[in-house]
Design a protein around this motif. Structure first.
Motif, short mmCIF file in Angstrom:
data_model
loop_
_atom_site.label_atom_id
_atom_site.label_comp_id
_atom_site.label_asym_id
_atom_site.label_seq_id
_atom_site.Cartn_x
_atom_site.Cartn_y
_atom_site.Cartn_z
N SER A 159 25.81 16.51 31.62
CA SER A 159 24.76 17.49 31.85
C SER A 159 23.68 17.30 30.81
O SER A 159 23.85 16.61 29.80
N ASP A 160 22.51 17.93 31.05
CA ASP A 160 21.44 17.89 30.05
C ASP A 160 21.62 18.98 29.00
O ASP A 160 20.82 19.09 28.07
N GLN A 161 22.67 19.78 29.13
CA GLN A 161 22.95 20.83 28.16
C GLN A 161 23.70 20.26 26.96
O GLN A 161 24.40 19.26 27.07
N ASP A 162 23.56 20.95 25.85
CA ASP A 162 24.22 20.49 24.63
C ASP A 162 25.73 20.66 24.74
O ASP A 162 26.50 19.81 24.29
N GLY A 163 26.14 21.76 25.32
CA GLY A 163 27.57 21.99 25.49
C GLY A 163 27.85 23.40 25.96
O GLY A 163 27.93 24.31 25.14
N GLU A 164 27.98 23.60 27.26
CA GLU A 164 28.26 24.93 27.82
C GLU A 164 29.70 24.97 28.32
O GLU A 164 30.07 24.24 29.24
N PHE A 165 30.49 25.84 27.72
CA PHE A 165 31.91 25.97 28.05
C PHE A 165 32.12 27.30 28.75
O PHE A 165 31.82 28.36 28.21
N THR A 166 32.65 27.26 29.97
CA THR A 166 32.82 28.48 30.75
C THR A 166 34.21 28.54 31.37
O THR A 166 34.83 27.51 31.68
N TYR A 167 34.69 29.76 31.53
CA TYR A 167 35.97 30.02 32.18
C TYR A 167 35.72 30.27 33.66
O TYR A 167 34.89 31.10 34.03
N GLN A 168 36.45 29.55 34.53
CA GLN A 168 36.21 29.62 35.97
C GLN A 168 37.24 30.47 36.71
O GLN A 168 37.09 30.69 37.91
N GLY A 169 38.25 30.96 36.02
CA GLY A 169 39.24 31.80 36.67
C GLY A 169 40.59 31.11 36.77
O GLY A 169 40.78 29.97 36.35
N SER A 170 41.56 31.83 37.34
CA SER A 170 42.92 31.31 37.48
C SER A 170 43.56 31.87 38.73
O SER A 170 43.08 32.86 39.30
N ASN A 171 44.63 31.22 39.16
CA ASN A 171 45.43 31.78 40.24
C ASN A 171 46.42 32.77 39.66
O ASN A 171 46.49 32.95 38.44
N LYS A 172 47.16 33.42 40.48
CA LYS A 172 48.12 34.42 40.03
C LYS A 172 49.53 33.84 40.05
O LYS A 172 49.81 32.87 40.75
N PRO A 173 50.45 34.45 39.26
CA PRO A 173 51.84 34.01 39.31
C PRO A 173 52.38 34.13 40.73
O PRO A 173 51.81 34.87 41.53
N PRO A 174 53.42 33.43 41.15
CA PRO A 174 54.38 32.75 40.28
C PRO A 174 53.88 31.44 39.69
O PRO A 174 52.83 30.95 40.07
N SER A 175 54.69 30.92 38.79
CA SER A 175 54.38 29.71 38.05
C SER A 175 54.23 28.52 38.99
O SER A 175 54.89 28.46 40.03
N PRO A 176 53.34 27.54 38.67
CA PRO A 176 52.48 27.51 37.48
C PRO A 176 51.18 28.27 37.71
O PRO A 176 50.68 28.33 38.83
N VAL A 177 50.66 28.83 36.63
CA VAL A 177 49.36 29.51 36.67
C VAL A 177 48.33 28.55 36.09
O VAL A 177 48.48 28.08 34.96
N ILE A 178 47.32 28.22 36.88
CA ILE A 178 46.32 27.22 36.48
C ILE A 178 45.05 27.93 36.02
O ILE A 178 44.45 28.70 36.78
N TYR A 179 44.64 27.67 34.80
CA TYR A 179 43.44 28.25 34.22
C TYR A 179 42.35 27.17 34.22
O TYR A 179 42.51 26.13 33.58
N LYS A 180 41.25 27.44 34.92
CA LYS A 180 40.21 26.44 35.10
C LYS A 180 39.01 26.71 34.19
O LYS A 180 38.52 27.85 34.11
N PHE A 181 38.54 25.65 33.55
CA PHE A 181 37.38 25.71 32.66
C PHE A 181 36.44 24.56 32.99
O PHE A 181 36.85 23.55 33.55
N THR A 182 35.18 24.74 32.60
CA THR A 182 34.19 23.68 32.77
C THR A 182 33.43 23.48 31.46
O THR A 182 33.01 24.46 30.83
N LEU A 183 33.29 22.23 31.07
CA LEU A 183 32.49 21.87 29.91
C LEU A 183 31.36 20.96 30.39
O LEU A 183 31.61 19.86 30.87
N ALA A 184 30.12 21.45 30.27
CA ALA A 184 28.95 20.66 30.65
C ALA A 184 28.22 20.26 29.38
O ALA A 184 27.79 21.11 28.59
N THR A 185 28.09 18.95 29.16
CA THR A 185 27.49 18.47 27.91
C THR A 185 26.80 17.13 28.10
O THR A 185 27.26 16.29 28.87
N ARG A 186 25.70 16.94 27.38
CA ARG A 186 24.98 15.67 27.41
C ARG A 186 25.73 14.59 26.63
O ARG A 186 25.53 13.40 26.85
N HIS A 187 26.58 15.00 25.71
CA HIS A 187 27.31 14.04 24.87
C HIS A 187 28.25 13.17 25.70
O HIS A 187 28.48 12.01 25.36
N ILE A 188 28.79 13.73 26.77
CA ILE A 188 29.74 12.97 27.56
C ILE A 188 29.05 11.88 28.38
O ILE A 188 29.67 10.90 28.79
#
Length: 268
Positions: A159-188
């Protein structure tokens, strides 16, 4: 007492044992090809993840942050999430996270009390997949207090951003519970390096078609010259492939009738 559904199971399983093993093997290969590759981190460069096919370089991004963990809030600010995308321990030294496991690379913490914590990933367990210009880092941890498998799913985007880290949500139990995040950064964008070669999925596809060609040609030759078959009978496992559409139909009928209960067997 004879159960009508057994008749359909027998028809569905009426296939040459060798062919059945080949089909099962290929299904397992196709399933495995969708899994991530283990991240190989150098001790001197814990923010560079290498696989046989590509490299994910987060060194410049993490250096610009001073090595600090990524942080985001979620569930109406009820929790704070700490994520260390490099293969090293969390720099956020919260006692609640350390108590869960001192080697956590991701931790979910109660935003109010900071006392209740849950692990989302641990050292040396990162896996990565590449989707065009994006990378997906995954990790998981089983919390001993409730035996729930919580999984970190971090998508790293150029991305053209320096580094934006956001939480995208998760599903509910039962296991496994997946927690989704996004990191948008120009460094990558500069840190994403393709090492060349074929991806595991491409290798599996090539293997599949090679085995398919060997099966067809080898079967034709065997039927023609060994069994002296003529006409359509030279097709390998001709009876099975001729009945295949009906077997698929029987499979659907069997599945739907099972869902409806025993009263549906009379209709079959």
């Amino acid at each position: 007492m004879a159960y009508p559904q057994l008749k359909y199971l027998r028809r569905l399983l009426r296939v040459d044992d060798k062919l059945y093993l080949v089909i099962t093997f290929m299904l397992l290969l196709s399933f495995h090809s969708g899994l991530g590759e283990p991240c190989k981190f150098d001790l001197d460069h814990p923010c560079i993840c290498k696989t046989q096919n590509f490299q994910l370089n987060l060194e410049s991004f993490m250096k610009a942050r001073g090595g600090a963990d990524l942080q985001a809030t979620g569930e109406n600010d009820q929790y704070i999430y700490y994520v260390q995308p490099c293969n090293r321990k969390l720099s956020t030294q919260l006692q609640s996270c350390i108590t869960v496991n001192p080697d956590l690379v991701s931790c979910q913490v109660d935003a109010n009390t900071k006392q209740q914590a849950y692990g989302l990933g641990v050292l040396h367990k990162y896996e990565v997949t590449r989707d065009q210009d994006n990378f997906i880092l995954t990790n998981s941890f089983i919390q001993q207090s409730d035996m729930i498998n919580r999984t970190l799913h971090l998508t790293v985007k150029c991305s053209d951003q320096d580094g934006e880290f956001t939480y995208q949500g998760s599903n509910k139990p039962p296991s496994p519970v997946i927690y989704k995040f996004t990191l948008a950064t120009r460094h990558i964008c500069a840190g994403a390096k393709n090492e060349g070669g074929l991806s595991p999925g491409s290798v599996m596809v090539i293997i599949f078609f090679v085995l398919l060609i060997v099966y067809i040609l080898g079967g034709l030759l065997f039927q023609k010259f060994i069994r002296k078959a003529q006409g359509v009978e030279i097709i390998p496992n001709y009876v099975f492939w001729k009945d295949f559409p009906f077997l698929v139909k029987d499979g659907f009928v069997f599945t739907f009738q099972c869902c409806k209960g025993s009263s549906g067997y009379d209709k079959i």
